[in-house]
Design an enzyme around this catalytic site. Structure first.
Site, mmCIF file in Angstrom:
data_model
loop_
_atom_site.group_PDB
_atom_site.id
_atom_site.type_symbol
_atom_site.label_atom_id
_atom_site.label_comp_id
_atom_site.label_asym_id
_atom_site.label_seq_id
_atom_site.Cartn_x
_atom_site.Cartn_y
_atom_site.Cartn_z
ATOM 1 N N SER A 142 26.533 -19.546 -27.225
ATOM 2 C CA SER A 142 25.180 -19.331 -27.747
ATOM 3 C C SER A 142 24.169 -20.277 -27.112
ATOM 4 O O SER A 142 24.507 -21.386 -26.693
ATOM 5 C CB SER A 142 25.161 -19.540 -29.256
ATOM 6 O OG SER A 142 26.085 -18.697 -29.890
ATOM 7 N N GLN A 143 22.919 -19.831 -27.117
ATOM 8 C CA GLN A 143 21.781 -20.649 -26.692
ATOM 9 C C GLN A 143 21.757 -21.926 -27.559
ATOM 10 O O GLN A 143 22.002 -21.852 -28.764
ATOM 11 C CB GLN A 143 20.524 -19.805 -26.939
ATOM 12 C CG GLN A 143 19.217 -20.470 -26.625
ATOM 13 C CD GLN A 143 18.049 -19.628 -27.162
ATOM 14 O OE1 GLN A 143 18.251 -18.640 -27.865
ATOM 15 N NE2 GLN A 143 16.852 -20.035 -26.826
#
Ligand code: SAH
Length: 216
Positions: A65-66
């Protein structure tokens, strides 16, 4: 390969510009994100991008994930050291390492064998030896260790898996991306309090599919 000192600078810049500047205030979260070496959780060839403002491929069609999403979900858990947390979707292992660094007792489940064993080895190497890992369909939870004070699902679900609601402690908080369309979800915060379960919708996110008996 970039120098360790430079990686540390990139990490500090990431926390300042992507996490703090966007309103993440939880000290435990900020401290953990300053500490966990995110570049170890991506392929060596992507090392220089590890601290950039976007998700990255980790193989098998999955992503890490970011950073901001990791910060946001971690803060939404409102966790305190010593709490038991269940993560569904180990992936790279980065989110689990952040939770461990926050002082939580971490249980994490992954369904893809290669990702599971890679993360497991990485936890050993980096000293996150208390993280408990399992290869299984996480939509079934991890009943042997339930209830969990906190549950975090890092893949997009068509609906909230019932076993996870059952395995959430009372009081307890679960954070999960839910969407009736694939690749587009709304981040839900589920709260259990005095046997009542309530839901708060927090806005659009984009996760890979949660695949399983109570998933896609
Ligand atoms: N938390 C991860 C994000 C990984 S992406 C990180 O920090 O890198 C989501 C992960 O969920 C993928 O690795 C995918 O294989 C896994 N996943 C999907 N469905 C699952 C299920 N039913 N049980 C366990 N893991 C699942």
């Amino acid at each position: 390969m970039i120098k360790r000192r430079d990686l540390k600078k990139l990490r500090e810049k990431m926390v300042k510009e992507q996490i703090e500047a966007r309103g993440i205030k939880d000290k435990l979260v900020l401290q953990a994100m300053r500490k966990v070496p995110r570049h170890f959780f991506v392929d060596e060839a992507l090392e220089t991008q590890a601290y950039a403002d976007h998700p990255l491929p980790i193989g098998y069609g999955q992503t890490i994930s970011q950073p901001y999403i990791v910060g946001l979900m971690s803060q939404l858990l409102q966790a305190k050291p010593g709490m038991k947390v269940l993560e569904i979707g180990t992936g790279s292992g980065y989110q689990a390492a952040i939770l461990a660094e926050m002082g939580l007792e971490v249980y994490t489940v992954e369904r893809i064998e290669n990702l599971y064993s890679r993360a497991k080895n990485l936890f050993q190497e980096l000293g996150y030896k208390t993280i408990k890992t399992k290869l299984d369909d996480g939509t079934l939870g991890w009943p042997e260790y339930a209830p969990f004070d906190r549950i975090i699902v890092t893949a997009g679900a068509p609906d909230v898996p019932e076993p996870l609601v059952d395995q959430l402690a009372d009081p307890g908080i679960m954070v999960i991306p839910v969407g009736y369309l694939r690749k587009s979800q709304n981040l839900w915060k589920i709260t259990k309090h005095k046997a009542e379960v309530s839901k708060e919708e927090l806005g659009g996110v984009m996760f890979v599919d949660l695949v399983g008996r109570y998933g896609w």
